[in-house]
Scaffold this active site. Structure first.
Site, PDB file in Angstrom:
ATOM      1  N   SER A   7      61.330  42.876  37.613  1.00  0.00           N
ATOM      2  CA  SER A   7      61.356  42.597  39.045  1.00  0.00           C
ATOM      3  C   SER A   7      61.505  43.872  39.874  1.00  0.00           C
ATOM      4  CB  SER A   7      62.465  41.580  39.334  1.00  0.00           C
ATOM      5  OG  SER A   7      62.100  40.752  40.390  1.00  0.00           O
ATOM      6  N   ASP A  18      53.163  55.743  40.449  1.00  0.00           N
ATOM      7  CA  ASP A  18      51.859  55.788  41.118  1.00  0.00           C
ATOM      8  C   ASP A  18      51.776  56.909  42.152  1.00  0.00           C
ATOM      9  OD1 ASP A  18      50.930  53.686  39.631  1.00  0.00           O
ATOM     10  OD2 ASP A  18      50.701  52.297  41.319  1.00  0.00           O
ATOM     11  N   LYS A  32      57.821  40.967  35.295  1.00  0.00           N
ATOM     12  CA  LYS A  32      58.248  39.913  36.224  1.00  0.00           C
ATOM     13  C   LYS A  32      57.921  40.379  37.632  1.00  0.00           C
ATOM     14  CE  LYS A  32      60.763  36.504  38.071  1.00  0.00           C
ATOM     15  NZ  LYS A  32      60.413  36.614  39.462  1.00  0.00           N
TER      16      LYS A  32
END
Length: 163
Positions: A7, A18, A32
């Site tokens: 999560s 990224d 998740k």
């Protein structure tokens, strides 16, 4: 990070990766990345849990693991796998360090409380003399290969190594 990271930790670590703001160490995360909402039914006697959206990384990759998918979660830059025994040792070491053993009680009874804690500790068998072995067990760097690798990479980066 590991297969139990889920999560919010996946969203943050994936975004940092990224944007090239972090080097991730460990294992692929859980996957998740869904948002669920509860909708009351029949005068709130039951609820319907419905997935309403998924989280995506800045790169466009969906974090959530779907049935039969081959890509999910966040992959580390440096993979460091742990055995179940290593995982248990790392969890135990973290949990041992979570307890505030050195906080002084208001009544000034610290020495008596410390002795009682040592006597009651199942790891020492009530003898309280195995403090060196207990301290070694609590050393996160020796019990967590992922943390150890991350610290090593950080030291290398601080020394000027190109990673």
């Amino acid at each position: 990070m590991n297969q139990y990271s889920a999560s919010a930790s996946e969203i943050v670590s994936g975004a940092l990766k990224d944007q090239k703001r972090a080097l991730l160490v460990g294992e692929r995360t859980f996957g998740k990345g869904s948002v669920q909402m509860l909708f009351p039914l029949a005068e709130r006697t039951a609820y319907l849990k419905l997935t309403t959206s998924h989280y995506y990384l800045p790169s466009g990759r969906c974090i959530h693991r779907e049935e039969n998918s081959t890509e999910w979660g966040v992959d580390p830059d440096v993979t460091v796998e742990m055995t179940p025994e290593q995982m248990r040792a790392a969890i135990d070491a973290r949990q041992d360090l979570d307890v505030l053993r050195d906080a002084a009680p208001a009544s000034g009874e610290q020495p008596k409380l410390q002795q009682k804690a040592i006597e009651a500790d199942p790891k020492t068998g009530g003898k309280g003399k195995d403090t060196v072995a207990t301290a070694k067990k609590k050393d996160l760097l020796s019990s967590d290969p992922q943390l150890s690798a991350a610290v090593l990479l950080l030291k290398l980066q601080l020394a000027g190594a190109q990673l």
